[in-house]
Motif scaffolding. Structure first.
Motif, PDB file in Angstrom:
ATOM      1  N   ALA A  40       0.830  -1.206   0.000  1.00  0.00           N
ATOM      2  CA  ALA A  40       0.000   0.000   0.000  1.00  0.00           C
ATOM      3  C   ALA A  40       0.866   1.259   0.000  1.00  0.00           C
ATOM      4  O   ALA A  40       0.548   2.237  -0.689  1.00  0.00           O
ATOM      5  N   GLU A  41       1.952   1.255   0.754  1.00  0.00           N
ATOM      6  CA  GLU A  41       2.856   2.411   0.764  1.00  0.00           C
ATOM      7  C   GLU A  41       3.505   2.607  -0.599  1.00  0.00           C
ATOM      8  O   GLU A  41       3.647   3.738  -1.069  1.00  0.00           O
ATOM      9  N   ILE A  42       3.904   1.523  -1.225  1.00  0.00           N
ATOM     10  CA  ILE A  42       4.531   1.613  -2.553  1.00  0.00           C
ATOM     11  C   ILE A  42       3.537   2.197  -3.557  1.00  0.00           C
ATOM     12  O   ILE A  42       3.890   3.081  -4.342  1.00  0.00           O
ATOM     13  N   GLU A  43       2.304   1.733  -3.511  1.00  0.00           N
ATOM     14  CA  GLU A  43       1.284   2.262  -4.420  1.00  0.00           C
ATOM     15  C   GLU A  43       1.025   3.743  -4.153  1.00  0.00           C
ATOM     16  O   GLU A  43       0.870   4.536  -5.095  1.00  0.00           O
ATOM     17  N   ALA A  44       0.977   4.132  -2.877  1.00  0.00           N
ATOM     18  CA  ALA A  44       0.736   5.532  -2.527  1.00  0.00           C
ATOM     19  C   ALA A  44       1.870   6.418  -3.052  1.00  0.00           C
ATOM     20  O   ALA A  44       1.628   7.496  -3.614  1.00  0.00           O
ATOM     21  N   ARG A  46       3.883   5.692  -5.569  1.00  0.00           N
ATOM     22  CA  ARG A  46       3.749   5.710  -7.033  1.00  0.00           C
ATOM     23  C   ARG A  46       2.797   6.820  -7.460  1.00  0.00           C
ATOM     24  O   ARG A  46       3.082   7.587  -8.376  1.00  0.00           O
ATOM     25  N   ASP A  47       1.671   6.916  -6.763  1.00  0.00           N
ATOM     26  CA  ASP A  47       0.693   7.949  -7.084  1.00  0.00           C
ATOM     27  C   ASP A  47       1.260   9.347  -6.817  1.00  0.00           C
ATOM     28  O   ASP A  47       1.052  10.263  -7.613  1.00  0.00           O
ATOM     29  N   MET A  48       1.978   9.524  -5.707  1.00  0.00           N
ATOM     30  CA  MET A  48       2.595  10.817  -5.397  1.00  0.00           C
ATOM     31  C   MET A  48       3.623  11.209  -6.447  1.00  0.00           C
ATOM     32  O   MET A  48       3.812  12.391  -6.735  1.00  0.00           O
ATOM     33  N   LEU A  49       4.294  10.206  -7.002  1.00  0.00           N
ATOM     34  CA  LEU A  49       5.285  10.456  -8.052  1.00  0.00           C
ATOM     35  C   LEU A  49       4.618  10.774  -9.385  1.00  0.00           C
ATOM     36  O   LEU A  49       5.285  11.229 -10.321  1.00  0.00           O
ATOM     37  N   GLY A  50       3.321  10.506  -9.486  1.00  0.00           N
ATOM     38  CA  GLY A  50       2.601  10.758 -10.726  1.00  0.00           C
ATOM     39  C   GLY A  50       2.887   9.724 -11.797  1.00  0.00           C
ATOM     40  O   GLY A  50       2.776  10.005 -12.990  1.00  0.00           O
ATOM     41  N   LEU A  51       3.234   8.522 -11.370  1.00  0.00           N
ATOM     42  CA  LEU A  51       3.566   7.460 -12.314  1.00  0.00           C
ATOM     43  C   LEU A  51       2.345   6.611 -12.628  1.00  0.00           C
ATOM     44  O   LEU A  51       1.568   6.273 -11.729  1.00  0.00           O
ATOM     45  N   ALA A  52       2.189   6.250 -13.873  1.00  0.00           N
ATOM     46  CA  ALA A  52       1.099   5.370 -14.287  1.00  0.00           C
ATOM     47  C   ALA A  52       1.418   3.915 -13.968  1.00  0.00           C
ATOM     48  O   ALA A  52       0.526   3.089 -13.831  1.00  0.00           O
ATOM     49  N   SER A  53       2.714   3.603 -13.839  1.00  0.00           N
ATOM     50  CA  SER A  53       3.143   2.222 -13.637  1.00  0.00           C
ATOM     51  C   SER A  53       4.244   2.172 -12.590  1.00  0.00           C
ATOM     52  O   SER A  53       5.032   3.113 -12.440  1.00  0.00           O
ATOM     53  N   ASP A  99       2.073  15.268   0.306  1.00  0.00           N
ATOM     54  CA  ASP A  99       1.447  14.415  -0.708  1.00  0.00           C
ATOM     55  C   ASP A  99       2.234  14.424  -2.018  1.00  0.00           C
ATOM     56  O   ASP A  99       1.709  14.083  -3.064  1.00  0.00           O
ATOM     57  N   ARG A 100       3.497  14.830  -1.930  1.00  0.00           N
ATOM     58  CA  ARG A 100       4.357  14.869  -3.118  1.00  0.00           C
ATOM     59  C   ARG A 100       5.594  14.009  -2.882  1.00  0.00           C
ATOM     60  O   ARG A 100       6.026  13.823  -1.754  1.00  0.00           O
ATOM     61  N   ALA A 101       6.157  13.517  -3.980  1.00  0.00           N
ATOM     62  CA  ALA A 101       7.362  12.697  -3.885  1.00  0.00           C
ATOM     63  C   ALA A 101       8.204  12.894  -5.139  1.00  0.00           C
ATOM     64  O   ALA A 101       7.681  13.282  -6.191  1.00  0.00           O
ATOM     65  N   VAL A 102       9.496  12.641  -5.001  1.00  0.00           N
ATOM     66  CA  VAL A 102      10.414  12.631  -6.140  1.00  0.00           C
ATOM     67  C   VAL A 102      11.386  11.477  -5.960  1.00  0.00           C
ATOM     68  O   VAL A 102      11.669  11.057  -4.849  1.00  0.00           O
ATOM     69  N   ILE A 103      11.870  11.002  -7.097  1.00  0.00           N
ATOM     70  CA  ILE A 103      12.994  10.066  -7.080  1.00  0.00           C
ATOM     71  C   ILE A 103      14.243  10.935  -7.224  1.00  0.00           C
ATOM     72  O   ILE A 103      14.341  11.714  -8.167  1.00  0.00           O
ATOM     73  N   GLY A 104      15.159  10.808  -6.300  1.00  0.00           N
ATOM     74  CA  GLY A 104      16.337  11.671  -6.255  1.00  0.00           C
ATOM     75  C   GLY A 104      17.434  11.257  -7.216  1.00  0.00           C
ATOM     76  O   GLY A 104      18.574  11.059  -6.818  1.00  0.00           O
ATOM     77  N   ARG A 105      17.105  11.151  -8.462  1.00  0.00           N
ATOM     78  CA  ARG A 105      18.064  10.861  -9.525  1.00  0.00           C
ATOM     79  C   ARG A 105      17.835  11.856 -10.643  1.00  0.00           C
ATOM     80  O   ARG A 105      16.835  11.722 -11.347  1.00  0.00           O
ATOM     81  N   PRO A 106      18.672  12.831 -10.769  1.00  0.00           N
ATOM     82  CA  PRO A 106      19.847  13.130  -9.954  1.00  0.00           C
ATOM     83  C   PRO A 106      19.431  13.654  -8.573  1.00  0.00           C
ATOM     84  O   PRO A 106      18.290  14.087  -8.391  1.00  0.00           O
ATOM     85  N   GLU A 108      19.794  16.316  -7.068  1.00  0.00           N
ATOM     86  CA  GLU A 108      19.300  17.695  -7.035  1.00  0.00           C
ATOM     87  C   GLU A 108      17.778  17.773  -7.188  1.00  0.00           C
ATOM     88  O   GLU A 108      17.170  18.782  -6.837  1.00  0.00           O
ATOM     89  N   LYS A 109      17.157  16.699  -7.676  1.00  0.00           N
ATOM     90  CA  LYS A 109      15.694  16.691  -7.829  1.00  0.00           C
ATOM     91  C   LYS A 109      14.983  16.843  -6.490  1.00  0.00           C
ATOM     92  O   LYS A 109      13.827  17.263  -6.454  1.00  0.00           O
ATOM     93  N   VAL A 110      15.664  16.518  -5.376  1.00  0.00           N
ATOM     94  CA  VAL A 110      15.006  16.666  -4.077  1.00  0.00           C
ATOM     95  C   VAL A 110      14.682  18.132  -3.803  1.00  0.00           C
ATOM     96  O   VAL A 110      13.775  18.435  -3.035  1.00  0.00           O
ATOM     97  N   GLY A 111      15.375  19.039  -4.458  1.00  0.00           N
ATOM     98  CA  GLY A 111      15.100  20.459  -4.318  1.00  0.00           C
ATOM     99  C   GLY A 111      13.689  20.810  -4.749  1.00  0.00           C
ATOM    100  O   GLY A 111      13.131  21.814  -4.290  1.00  0.00           O
ATOM    101  N   ASP A 112      13.075  19.998  -5.598  1.00  0.00           N
ATOM    102  CA  ASP A 112      11.699  20.240  -6.037  1.00  0.00           C
ATOM    103  C   ASP A 112      10.716  20.196  -4.867  1.00  0.00           C
ATOM    104  O   ASP A 112       9.627  20.763  -4.950  1.00  0.00           O
ATOM    105  N   LEU A 113      11.094  19.510  -3.793  1.00  0.00           N
ATOM    106  CA  LEU A 113      10.216  19.385  -2.633  1.00  0.00           C
ATOM    107  C   LEU A 113      10.486  20.448  -1.573  1.00  0.00           C
ATOM    108  O   LEU A 113       9.730  20.554  -0.607  1.00  0.00           O
ATOM    109  N   LEU A 114      11.570  21.172  -1.725  1.00  0.00           N
ATOM    110  CA  LEU A 114      11.946  22.161  -0.722  1.00  0.00           C
ATOM    111  C   LEU A 114      11.310  23.502  -1.055  1.00  0.00           C
ATOM    112  O   LEU A 114      11.518  24.043  -2.127  1.00  0.00           O
ATOM    113  N   GLY A 115      10.546  23.995  -0.129  1.00  0.00           N
ATOM    114  CA  GLY A 115       9.945  25.308  -0.289  1.00  0.00           C
ATOM    115  C   GLY A 115      10.504  26.241   0.755  1.00  0.00           C
ATOM    116  O   GLY A 115      11.388  25.874   1.526  1.00  0.00           O
TER     117      GLY A 115
END
Length: 125
Positions: A40-44, A46-53, A99-106, A108-115
């Motif tokens: 369930a966590e993995i699916e959640a 996935r949805d936060m990442l906006g992935l269809a698969s 309710d947002r997530a990123v894969i940190g590759r590269p 620097e993508k983690v910066g997308d979550l920092l406000g």
């Protein structure tokens, strides 16, 4: 609060964690290989990442992937079960904030979550 699914042996994961800490983010480190996420966590996530698969967060190059007989055509339920049972198959690092997530590759993508509020303890960004 920001949570990182972290593998300390992975250089990208270590770099992402360092970036978060340097930004002053309130980070919870989840060593997901030892504290495996549920299906369930993995699916959640996935949805936060906006992935269809799930394929978008799957490490198909891992030896375990081949040993389990998985392929790029494997059904999603099979991939989900494999990822929950063998968390080494989950891409790393994954960083979750609210309710947002990123894969940190590269990393620097983690910066997308920092406000602007990221450094305040307990603040969801």
């Amino acid at each position: 609060m920001i949570t990182i699914w972290h593998n300390p042996r992975c250089s990208k994961s270590r770099q992402a964690l360092t970036l978060l800490e340097q930004a002053g983010a309130d980070v919870t480190v989840r060593r997901y290989l030892e504290d495996a996420p549920s299906a369930a966590e993995i699916e959640a996530v996935r949805d936060m990442l906006g992935l269809a698969s799930l394929r978008g967060m799957l490490r198909s190059g891992e030896k375990t992937f081949r040993e389990l007989g998985l392929t790029s055509d494997s059904p999603e339920p099979d991939l989900l079960t494999a990822m929950a049972t063998h968390p080494i198959l989950i891409e790393r690092p994954i960083v979750v904030a609210g309710d947002r997530a990123v894969i940190g590759r590269p990393p620097e993508k983690v910066g997308d979550l920092l406000g602007p509020e990221a450094g305040r303890a307990g603040t969801a960004v």
